[in-house]
Design a protein around this motif. Sequence first.
Motif, PDB file in Angstrom:
ATOM      1  N   GLN A   1       9.202   5.269  -4.541  1.00  0.00           N
ATOM      2  CA  GLN A   1       8.241   5.919  -3.657  1.00  0.00           C
ATOM      3  C   GLN A   1       8.912   6.316  -2.352  1.00  0.00           C
ATOM      4  O   GLN A   1       9.942   5.779  -1.962  1.00  0.00           O
ATOM      5  CB  GLN A   1       7.013   5.044  -3.429  1.00  0.00           C
TER       6      GLN A   1
ATOM      7  N   HIS B   1      -6.386  -2.999   0.094  1.00  0.00           N
ATOM      8  CA  HIS B   1      -5.079  -2.330   0.192  1.00  0.00           C
ATOM      9  C   HIS B   1      -4.018  -3.425   0.292  1.00  0.00           C
ATOM     10  O   HIS B   1      -3.439  -3.830  -0.692  1.00  0.00           O
ATOM     11  CB  HIS B   1      -5.108  -1.391   1.405  1.00  0.00           C
ATOM     12  N   HIS B   2      -3.763  -3.948   1.473  1.00  0.00           N
ATOM     13  CA  HIS B   2      -2.972  -5.165   1.638  1.00  0.00           C
ATOM     14  C   HIS B   2      -3.432  -5.837   2.927  1.00  0.00           C
ATOM     15  O   HIS B   2      -4.154  -5.225   3.713  1.00  0.00           O
ATOM     16  CB  HIS B   2      -1.463  -4.892   1.586  1.00  0.00           C
TER      17      HIS B   2
ATOM     18  N   GLU C   1       1.578  -6.677  -2.064  1.00  0.00           N
ATOM     19  CA  GLU C   1       0.798  -5.615  -2.703  1.00  0.00           C
ATOM     20  C   GLU C   1      -0.188  -6.128  -3.754  1.00  0.00           C
ATOM     21  O   GLU C   1      -0.928  -5.362  -4.346  1.00  0.00           O
ATOM     22  CB  GLU C   1       1.701  -4.550  -3.319  1.00  0.00           C
TER      23      GLU C   1
ATOM     24  N   ARG D   1      -1.956  -0.056  10.446  1.00  0.00           N
ATOM     25  CA  ARG D   1      -1.749  -1.498  10.271  1.00  0.00           C
ATOM     26  C   ARG D   1      -2.315  -2.279  11.467  1.00  0.00           C
ATOM     27  O   ARG D   1      -2.480  -1.720  12.550  1.00  0.00           O
ATOM     28  CB  ARG D   1      -0.261  -1.827  10.147  1.00  0.00           C
TER      29      ARG D   1
ATOM     30  N   SER E   1       6.861  -3.329  -2.612  1.00  0.00           N
ATOM     31  CA  SER E   1       6.979  -2.167  -1.729  1.00  0.00           C
ATOM     32  C   SER E   1       7.707  -2.680  -0.494  1.00  0.00           C
ATOM     33  O   SER E   1       7.797  -3.892  -0.294  1.00  0.00           O
ATOM     34  CB  SER E   1       5.604  -1.630  -1.336  1.00  0.00           C
TER      35      SER E   1
ATOM     36  N   LYS F   1       8.860  -2.114   6.555  1.00  0.00           N
ATOM     37  CA  LYS F   1       8.582  -0.862   7.257  1.00  0.00           C
ATOM     38  C   LYS F   1       7.832  -1.130   8.554  1.00  0.00           C
ATOM     39  O   LYS F   1       8.067  -0.482   9.564  1.00  0.00           O
ATOM     40  CB  LYS F   1       7.912   0.188   6.339  1.00  0.00           C
TER      41      LYS F   1
ATOM     42  N   PHE G   1       2.454   5.563   5.188  1.00  0.00           N
ATOM     43  CA  PHE G   1       1.994   5.833   3.829  1.00  0.00           C
ATOM     44  C   PHE G   1       3.184   5.810   2.889  1.00  0.00           C
ATOM     45  O   PHE G   1       4.342   5.767   3.331  1.00  0.00           O
ATOM     46  CB  PHE G   1       1.286   7.199   3.749  1.00  0.00           C
TER      47      PHE G   1
ATOM     48  N   ARG H   1       6.856  -3.884  -9.791  1.00  0.00           N
ATOM     49  CA  ARG H   1       5.592  -4.611  -9.952  1.00  0.00           C
ATOM     50  C   ARG H   1       5.454  -5.019 -11.414  1.00  0.00           C
ATOM     51  O   ARG H   1       5.538  -4.171 -12.304  1.00  0.00           O
ATOM     52  CB  ARG H   1       4.397  -3.747  -9.521  1.00  0.00           C
TER      53      ARG H   1
ATOM     54  N   GLN I   1       6.667  -2.883   2.343  1.00  0.00           N
ATOM     55  CA  GLN I   1       5.602  -2.938   3.341  1.00  0.00           C
ATOM     56  C   GLN I   1       5.958  -3.715   4.610  1.00  0.00           C
ATOM     57  O   GLN I   1       5.830  -3.212   5.717  1.00  0.00           O
ATOM     58  CB  GLN I   1       4.331  -3.521   2.710  1.00  0.00           C
TER      59      GLN I   1
HETATM   60  N1  ASP Z   1       2.719  -0.323   0.834  1.00  0.00           N
HETATM   61  C1  ASP Z   1       1.804   0.655   0.320  1.00  0.00           C
HETATM   62  C2  ASP Z   1       2.072   0.872  -1.170  1.00  0.00           C
HETATM   63  O1  ASP Z   1       3.176   0.657  -1.639  1.00  0.00           O
HETATM   64  C3  ASP Z   1       1.911   1.949   1.033  1.00  0.00           C
HETATM   65  C4  ASP Z   1       1.625   1.860   2.487  1.00  0.00           C
HETATM   66  O2  ASP Z   1       0.650   1.236   2.890  1.00  0.00           O
HETATM   67  O3  ASP Z   1       2.390   2.469   3.244  1.00  0.00           O
HETATM   68  O4  ASP Z   1       1.185   1.288  -1.891  1.00  0.00           O
END
Ligand code: ASP
Length: 578
Positions: A228, A441-442, A168, A482, A190, A195, A524, A214, A192
């Motif tokens: 989240q 974003h990533h 992130e 993605r 996250s 998931k 998301f 973070r 990420q």
């Molecule tokens: N990983 C992203 C975040 O934590 C969210 C995502 O792309 O699903 O902001």
Amino acid sequence: MEKFKTYSIKDVGKKVEIKGWVNTVRDLGGMIFINIRNRSGIIQAVIKPENKYYELAESLKSEYVVSVKGTIREREQKNPKMKTGDIEIDVESLELINKSLDIPFQISDNTTALEDTRLKYRYLDLRRESLQSNFILRSKIMKSARDFLNNLDFIETDTPILCKSTPEGARDFLVPSRVNHGKFYALPQSPQIYKQLLMLSGFERYYQVARCFRDEDLRADRQPEFTQLDVEMSFVDEDDVMNLCENLVASIFKEVKGLDVKLPLMRMKYDDAIKDYGSDKPDLRFGMKIQDLTEIFKNTTFGVFKTVLSEGGVINALVVKNNADKYSRKDLDKLLDYIKKYGAKGLANIKIGEEITGSIATFLSEEEIKELKEKLSLENNDLVLIVSGDYNTVKTSLGALRCKLGHDLNLIDKDDYKLLWVTDFPLFEWSELEGRYLACHHPFTMPKDEDVDKLLTDKGACYSKAYDIVINGYEAGGGSIRIHDPEVQKKMFEALELTDEDIKEKFGFFVDALKYGCPPHGGFAIGLDRLTMLLAGTDNIRDVIAFPKTTSGQDLMCDAPNYVDDSQLEELKIKTTE
Ligand code: ASP
């Protein structure tokens, strides 16, 4: 067990037993009034002198734990400020269950105790009604989200807390490994990668209430650890994910607040958000769009503007309607100080009246005044605030100024919620610090189809399939489609100037996984703390986190972080230098 109950005038005559804390005790000429507080609120209990529990009642102090039995009756003197102000309990028996030390501050929503004191005694602070209602709200939000997703066959699962650094882009919290000396886990920024891996594993639709960590500088709306709601879906495109997310958010609004959110949500491209609002999370509860005056000033004689234009810069403005007389020079200087933080060097102003006044009035030609009046629909007593310079600085400073003015001038209806999607984010952002492009974003975010070919040749012009859901000027969540094609992922890493070794070391396992038949997928995450904060109507994120940290990352109650025993460090083979 009985549910928590709030009694009202309808319950007069009912025999009840109430257990809770003594909020206040008052001895009013022979009668003792005890306000008893528990999760359902506060209720008044009355003990007469002839009651055999009278003496015990006299000995009660704030925060003693008691149980009273009695009958609900109508009050002679009603208290409209209390929810149960029409009734009281005529006490038949009273039991003292436990005593309390003298409390460091009164448990009340009007408390004047400093936040630091309240955080030190957080377990007492949490007894306050407003905080309890925030946590009831938070729990309802979670339930509503779970119900919504479970009904659509999403699988809820967990992912590791001890893991490898995630992408992130913030600093990681590290955890040393005792059994692998010199090696560290990272706490997830996250889930990420997990998931995405779950999609590869065929879960198809999954969600998770994820703890994320973070190590960033903190602000009022940011904590080092936060929660989240992460969602990921397979065989979907941007519309599918955004559609699911906005329906989820709308159902939460409906269930917990009874509010109807009009769907589909408005969508605004990132570039337009920056152009009109100077922010990728515009607060649409009020207007005051940023206006571009560059064209009007193309022949200006004003030196500052002339230089800016010759350097390819822009001249933009905000119009404050019918308030020019409220802004003195000193006020305008304060606004300048405010936007200096965002890089602006000056703030020119024009005031509309019988005559045109303001800091640059004397430099304006008849023609420019006419065009300004026309373009900005200027009327008497309007104030025009102008910033010139490079595009990004001008937009960011005016965006920040717009939000400040919105608050200062009370242009915002606090009960209003304005939701929108910000879409089409740039894929990369230039980092002055690193001298290279970083992922906006990533690095697993899918580029727009038409930009895949530009990944290595024109990074600044590449856009992504990323989207943020914005509520009242806050980024409430965001996500992306993605990359599922290993070749595109490879190109993306190349564009980010990661060497083969970097890739192997950081994400090798993930890049390998992508080669085993990865379905197209996207998802998301919604910031649960932030969403609760917005629905609770507070702007302090600590109000919706049970045991939060201060802005310097400290837990004042347990006094963490703290030093550890030398023996612990020895076991980990860690030496500190200070
Ligand atoms: N990983 C992203 C975040 O934590 C969210 C995502 O792309 O699903 O902001």
